[in-house]
Design a protein around this motif. Structure first.
Motif, PDB file in Angstrom:
ATOM      1  N   MET A   1      -5.374  17.625 -17.034  1.00 19.87           N
ATOM      2  CA  MET A   1      -5.137  17.895 -15.630  1.00 19.87           C
ATOM      3  C   MET A   1      -3.747  17.383 -15.240  1.00 19.87           C
ATOM      4  N   LYS A   2      -2.961  18.246 -14.628  1.00 20.12           N
ATOM      5  CA  LYS A   2      -1.635  17.844 -14.160  1.00 20.12           C
ATOM      6  C   LYS A   2      -1.802  16.988 -12.906  1.00 20.12           C
ATOM      7  N   PRO A   3      -0.933  15.988 -12.727  1.00 16.22           N
ATOM      8  CA  PRO A   3      -0.965  15.220 -11.480  1.00 16.22           C
ATOM      9  C   PRO A   3      -0.696  16.131 -10.283  1.00 16.22           C
ATOM     10  N   LEU A   4      -1.288  15.790  -9.159  1.00 19.56           N
ATOM     11  CA  LEU A   4      -1.045  16.498  -7.913  1.00 19.56           C
ATOM     12  C   LEU A   4      -0.098  15.657  -7.082  1.00 19.56           C
ATOM     13  N   PHE A   5       1.092  16.192  -6.818  1.00 20.86           N
ATOM     14  CA  PHE A   5       2.129  15.500  -6.055  1.00 20.86           C
ATOM     15  C   PHE A   5       2.045  15.980  -4.617  1.00 20.86           C
ATOM     16  N   ILE A   6       1.616  15.096  -3.735  1.00 22.21           N
ATOM     17  CA  ILE A   6       1.462  15.445  -2.330  1.00 22.21           C
ATOM     18  C   ILE A   6       2.643  14.866  -1.579  1.00 22.21           C
ATOM     19  N   ARG A  31       1.761  19.852  -3.383  1.00 22.75           N
ATOM     20  CA  ARG A  31       1.053  20.211  -2.151  1.00 22.75           C
ATOM     21  C   ARG A  31       1.790  19.594  -0.977  1.00 22.75           C
ATOM     22  N   ASP A  32       2.011  20.382   0.059  1.00 20.20           N
ATOM     23  CA  ASP A  32       2.661  19.895   1.267  1.00 20.20           C
ATOM     24  C   ASP A  32       1.614  19.209   2.153  1.00 20.20           C
ATOM     25  N   ILE A  33       1.865  17.978   2.516  1.00 25.08           N
ATOM     26  CA  ILE A  33       0.905  17.181   3.269  1.00 25.08           C
ATOM     27  C   ILE A  33       0.756  17.645   4.714  1.00 25.08           C
ATOM     28  N   ILE A  34       1.717  18.397   5.213  1.00 23.41           N
ATOM     29  CA  ILE A  34       1.656  18.875   6.594  1.00 23.41           C
ATOM     30  C   ILE A  34       0.861  20.176   6.687  1.00 23.41           C
ATOM     31  N   THR A  35       1.144  21.111   5.787  1.00 23.16           N
ATOM     32  CA  THR A  35       0.444  22.398   5.845  1.00 23.16           C
ATOM     33  C   THR A  35      -0.938  22.345   5.202  1.00 23.16           C
ATOM     34  N   GLN A  36      -1.155  21.399   4.292  1.00 27.31           N
ATOM     35  CA  GLN A  36      -2.459  21.221   3.659  1.00 27.31           C
ATOM     36  C   GLN A  36      -2.863  19.757   3.801  1.00 27.31           C
ATOM     37  N   ASN A  37      -3.239  19.397   5.014  1.00 25.59           N
ATOM     38  CA  ASN A  37      -3.616  18.033   5.350  1.00 25.59           C
ATOM     39  C   ASN A  37      -4.767  17.553   4.468  1.00 25.59           C
ATOM     40  N   PRO A  38      -4.744  16.306   4.013  1.00 27.48           N
ATOM     41  CA  PRO A  38      -5.872  15.796   3.230  1.00 27.48           C
ATOM     42  C   PRO A  38      -7.141  15.750   4.084  1.00 27.48           C
ATOM     43  N   THR A  39      -8.265  16.004   3.447  1.00 29.11           N
ATOM     44  CA  THR A  39      -9.546  15.945   4.139  1.00 29.11           C
ATOM     45  C   THR A  39     -10.113  14.532   4.062  1.00 29.11           C
ATOM     46  N   GLU A  40     -11.093  14.237   4.893  1.00 25.76           N
ATOM     47  CA  GLU A  40     -11.735  12.920   4.837  1.00 25.76           C
ATOM     48  C   GLU A  40     -12.339  12.642   3.460  1.00 25.76           C
ATOM     49  N   PRO A  41     -13.065  13.607   2.851  1.00 26.97           N
ATOM     50  CA  PRO A  41     -13.603  13.333   1.513  1.00 26.97           C
ATOM     51  C   PRO A  41     -12.508  13.055   0.473  1.00 26.97           C
ATOM     52  N   GLU A  42     -11.411  13.805   0.539  1.00 29.41           N
ATOM     53  CA  GLU A  42     -10.292  13.546  -0.381  1.00 29.41           C
ATOM     54  C   GLU A  42      -9.751  12.142  -0.176  1.00 29.41           C
ATOM     55  N   LEU A  43      -9.502  11.800   1.075  1.00 28.69           N
ATOM     56  CA  LEU A  43      -8.958  10.475   1.379  1.00 28.69           C
ATOM     57  C   LEU A  43      -9.896   9.368   0.916  1.00 28.69           C
ATOM     58  N   GLY A  44     -11.183   9.569   1.112  1.00 26.04           N
ATOM     59  CA  GLY A  44     -12.161   8.583   0.649  1.00 26.04           C
ATOM     60  C   GLY A  44     -12.119   8.421  -0.859  1.00 26.04           C
ATOM     61  N   SER A  45     -11.990   9.537  -1.567  1.00 29.53           N
ATOM     62  CA  SER A  45     -11.893   9.508  -3.029  1.00 29.53           C
ATOM     63  C   SER A  45     -10.606   8.811  -3.467  1.00 29.53           C
ATOM     64  N   TRP A  46      -9.503   9.147  -2.810  1.00 34.44           N
ATOM     65  CA  TRP A  46      -8.221   8.513  -3.141  1.00 34.44           C
ATOM     66  C   TRP A  46      -8.279   7.013  -2.883  1.00 34.44           C
ATOM     67  N   LEU A  47      -8.927   6.639  -1.804  1.00 33.93           N
ATOM     68  CA  LEU A  47      -9.058   5.225  -1.461  1.00 33.93           C
ATOM     69  C   LEU A  47      -9.778   4.484  -2.586  1.00 33.93           C
ATOM     70  N   ARG A  48     -10.883   5.045  -3.051  1.00 30.83           N
ATOM     71  CA  ARG A  48     -11.634   4.417  -4.148  1.00 30.83           C
ATOM     72  C   ARG A  48     -10.796   4.360  -5.419  1.00 30.83           C
ATOM     73  N   ASP A  49     -10.113   5.476  -5.755  1.00 30.49           N
ATOM     74  CA  ASP A  49      -9.361   5.545  -7.010  1.00 30.49           C
ATOM     75  C   ASP A  49      -8.086   4.709  -6.997  1.00 30.49           C
ATOM     76  N   SER A  50      -7.593   4.395  -5.826  1.00 33.49           N
ATOM     77  CA  SER A  50      -6.351   3.615  -5.740  1.00 33.49           C
ATOM     78  C   SER A  50      -6.599   2.117  -5.760  1.00 33.49           C
ATOM     79  N   SER A  51      -7.802   1.703  -5.391  1.00 37.23           N
ATOM     80  CA  SER A  51      -8.144   0.275  -5.241  1.00 37.23           C
ATOM     81  C   SER A  51      -7.302  -0.408  -4.170  1.00 37.23           C
TER      82      SER A  51
END
Length: 111
Positions: A1-6, A31-51
């Motif tokens: 899987m390629k990294p996703l650069f937001i 991915r452009d953060i303005i035109t494709q805003n992160p969703t709450e589930p994505e943010l929650g997942s990122w929060l867990r994965d980032s520690s």
């Protein structure tokens, strides 16, 4: 899987991070953060994965930044409401998430 650069295209730190990825021949999806805003589930997942604590996901130089002692679920909803509130760039990998561009951290993780 390629990294996703937001990113936000006009963000100086995002431009620097993108150039770093390209200079190190790291393939990534964008991915452009303005035109494709992160969703709450994505943010929650990122929060867990980032520690990281949720406060580290906020763009503190943004005009709307006002975080006090708000519960995490409300902060995630706020982040999901406006991409400019999210600290950038965000690099989503298969097993972790990097928030903001710190060259040493990115090199340690990607090289």
């Amino acid at each position: 899987m390629k990294p996703l650069f937001i990113q936000y295209a006009k963000c100086g730190t995002c431009i620097k991070a993108r150039k770093w990825l390209e200079a190190n021949n790291i393939a990534f999806d964008t991915r452009d953060i303005i035109t494709q805003n992160p969703t709450e589930p994505e943010l929650g997942s990122w929060l867990r994965d980032s520690s990281l604590p949720v406060q580290k996901f906020f763009n503190t130089s943004g005009l709307k930044y006002k975080v006090k002692t708000t519960p995490e679920d409300q902060l995630l909803a706020l982040l999901a409401s406006d991409g400019k509130l999210v600290k950038r760039p965000v690099l989503v990998l298969s097993d972790r998430v990097l928030v903001g561009f710190k060259e040493e951290e990115w090199a340690k993780t990607l090289l």
